[in-house]
Design a protein around this motif. Sequence first.
Motif, short mmCIF file in Angstrom:
data_model
loop_
_atom_site.label_atom_id
_atom_site.label_comp_id
_atom_site.label_asym_id
_atom_site.label_seq_id
_atom_site.Cartn_x
_atom_site.Cartn_y
_atom_site.Cartn_z
N TYR A 178 70.81 22.03 18.50
CA TYR A 178 70.63 22.42 16.99
C TYR A 178 70.91 21.31 16.35
CZ TYR A 178 71.71 24.44 12.58
OH TYR A 178 71.62 24.34 11.09
N SER B 259 71.43 19.81 12.72
CA SER B 259 71.94 20.41 11.53
C SER B 259 71.28 19.65 10.18
CB SER B 259 73.73 20.23 11.51
OG SER B 259 73.86 19.03 11.25
N ARG C 187 76.58 21.89 7.71
CA ARG C 187 76.73 23.34 8.29
C ARG C 187 76.65 24.25 6.76
NH1 ARG C 187 82.56 21.67 9.76
NH2 ARG C 187 81.59 19.54 9.66
#
Length: 275
Positions: free
Chosen positions: A98, A100, A104
């Motif tokens: 992933y 980012s 987050r």
Amino acid sequence: ALLPHLSTARSPVLIQGTAIKTWFARRHGIDPKSIVNVACTPCTAKKAEVCRPEMNASGRYLKDESIRDMDYALTCRELAQWIYESRIRFDELPDGQYDSIMGRGSGGGIIFGNTGGVMEATLRAAWLYMTGKNAPASLLEFQPVRGLAGVREAAIEIDGRLLRVAVVHGTGTARPLLDEILKGNAKYDFVEVMACPGGCIGGGGQPKPGGNGRPDDALRQKRISGLYTKDERQTVRCSADNPDVQRIYKEFLGKPLGPLSRELFHTSHGLAGND
């Protein structure tokens, strides 16, 4: 008049786009003009919003007004159709890591898609700012603003101050409430208004049942419950407590509602003309 009381905060899509072309680009040594921002959103109105002439705060900051904050907007339904036409099968794709990009998210950001979600997220942040402490469990599942009733009202005391709030969704439901406010019959510190029934989860760009049907309350409630479940699983539940958001302010913006924050993440309102 209600105009002076409208929130000046820009939509999350435009805030993200501006942050990408200013803070993110500078942090990673990327030419902002080489970045193309594409928003995938449940809201068809975002197509008009990203094209508004004033939505180039990043361009004004960078002294090149040709730079747009968000370049394109796709609806969720358009993206799904594109994936289908391209014959992309996710179960056949190789696994990857992933990326980012901007950091987050938080539970407070996730529930923005629900009617009442903006209110609940804001109250969590207000508790943090006013008391210096994380919101109590009662604000992590604030039932008075949840649900699909056309209008919901609540009162909550934070640090000795009583706040009265209201949530309304659907333009037909909003008008009577606004009329009561203008007449002085109802007084609130904060009112959340979402045009689409159920909030963004019921937006015009969302998938339609059977391909071209209209979502009913049962489907809306499933989508709403999905976002609340995801919120419950987050480590960070309050947007203002997100360390990645705090880093942007520490490294770039200074402080919430500071001069640079107002310049990039806020707007102003005027009487509608011909647009």
